[in-house]
Design a protein around this motif. Structure first.
Motif, PDB file in Angstrom:
ATOM      1  N   UNK A 237      12.286   7.740   1.766  1.00  0.00           N
ATOM      2  CA  UNK A 237      12.021   8.377   0.477  1.00  0.00           C
ATOM      3  C   UNK A 237      10.711   9.166   0.519  1.00  0.00           C
ATOM      4  N   UNK A 238       9.686   8.592   1.153  1.00  0.00           N
ATOM      5  CA  UNK A 238       8.408   9.303   1.259  1.00  0.00           C
ATOM      6  C   UNK A 238       8.589  10.590   2.067  1.00  0.00           C
TER       7      UNK A 238
ATOM      8  N   UNK B 189       1.609   7.172   2.299  1.00  0.00           N
ATOM      9  CA  UNK B 189       2.694   6.193   2.153  1.00  0.00           C
ATOM     10  C   UNK B 189       3.467   6.058   3.463  1.00  0.00           C
ATOM     11  N   UNK B 190       3.793   7.189   4.090  1.00  0.00           N
ATOM     12  CA  UNK B 190       4.512   7.152   5.365  1.00  0.00           C
ATOM     13  C   UNK B 190       3.718   6.353   6.392  1.00  0.00           C
ATOM     14  N   UNK B 191       2.415   6.609   6.481  1.00  0.00           N
ATOM     15  CA  UNK B 191       1.579   5.883   7.441  1.00  0.00           C
ATOM     16  C   UNK B 191       1.537   4.389   7.134  1.00  0.00           C
ATOM     17  N   UNK B 192       1.444   4.039   5.862  1.00  0.00           N
ATOM     18  CA  UNK B 192       1.431   2.620   5.486  1.00  0.00           C
ATOM     19  C   UNK B 192       2.762   1.954   5.835  1.00  0.00           C
ATOM     20  N   UNK B 193       3.852   2.643   5.597  1.00  0.00           N
ATOM     21  CA  UNK B 193       5.162   2.072   5.935  1.00  0.00           C
ATOM     22  C   UNK B 193       5.319   1.903   7.445  1.00  0.00           C
TER      23      UNK B 193
ATOM     24  N   UNK C  76       0.834  -1.205   0.000  1.00  0.00           N
ATOM     25  CA  UNK C  76       0.000   0.000   0.000  1.00  0.00           C
ATOM     26  C   UNK C  76       0.870   1.255   0.000  1.00  0.00           C
ATOM     27  N   UNK C  77       1.965   1.231   0.743  1.00  0.00           N
ATOM     28  CA  UNK C  77       2.889   2.363   0.754  1.00  0.00           C
ATOM     29  C   UNK C  77       3.505   2.575  -0.616  1.00  0.00           C
ATOM     30  N   UNK C  78       3.913   1.476  -1.247  1.00  0.00           N
ATOM     31  CA  UNK C  78       4.493   1.573  -2.596  1.00  0.00           C
ATOM     32  C   UNK C  78       3.477   2.140  -3.588  1.00  0.00           C
ATOM     33  N   UNK C  79       2.220   1.708  -3.472  1.00  0.00           N
ATOM     34  CA  UNK C  79       1.177   2.216  -4.363  1.00  0.00           C
ATOM     35  C   UNK C  79       0.924   3.697  -4.128  1.00  0.00           C
TER      36      UNK C  79
END
Length: 120
Positions: free
Chosen positions: A102-103, A47-51, A25-28
Motif C-alpha cells: 500500500x505504501x 513507511x516502506x523503510x519501516x516495513x 512505525x510504518x503504520x504511523x
C-alpha cells in the motif's frame, strides 16, 4: 555495516519487539502521510523503510511449536521476546507485506506494489 547500525539502534530489544515496533512505525508514517496537507511523500518512503525493517526482524524470529504453553515466569517477564507460532508469524508477515504494498502504491511504485502483493 547495515546490520551493525541496526543492532546498535535496537540494542537490548528482542526480535519480536523490534518487528512489532517497526510495523507500528510504518503504520504511523502512513497515517501522517495521509494527514499531510503539503503532499510530501517522504512519510510514505519512511513507511516502506519501516516495513522492510519489520520484515527483517520477523525473518529472524524462531517460531514456537503450536502446542507451546509459556510458563508463569515467561508470562510475567516483560523483557522476554513475545512468542509466535509459525502460523501467527505468517499472518503478521502477510500484513506487513500488504501494508508495504500500500505504501508503494501511494508512491506509485507499481512494480514494487506487485512484488509486495505477491509476498503477502
Amino acid at each position: 555495516m547495515k546490520y551493525a547500525f541496526t543492532t546498535l539502534h535496537n540494542e537490548g530489544e528482542t526480535h519480536g519487539k523490534n518487528m512489532l515496533e517497526f510495523k507500528e512505525k510504518g503504520n504511523q508514517s502512513i497515517a501522517f502521510g495521509k494527514k499531510n496537507e503539503a503532499g510530501n511523500i517522504q512519510y510514505y518512503r519512511d513507511a516502506v523503510n519501516h516495513y522492510y525493517e519489520a520484515i527483517h526482524w520477523a525473518n529472524r524470529i524462531v517460531p514456537k511449536e503450536e502446542d507451546y504453553v509459556p510458563t508463569i515466569e515467561e508470562l510475567n517477564d516483560q523483557d522476554i521476546d513475545p512468542f509466535f507460532t509459525e502460523k501467527e508469524l505468517d499472518e503478521i508477515r502477510s500484513v506487513i507485506h500488504s501494508n508495504c504494498a500500500m505504501a508503494h502504491m501511494l508512491l506509485k511504485n507499481w512494480g514494487f506494489v506487485r512484488d509486495e502483493a505477491k509476498k503477502a
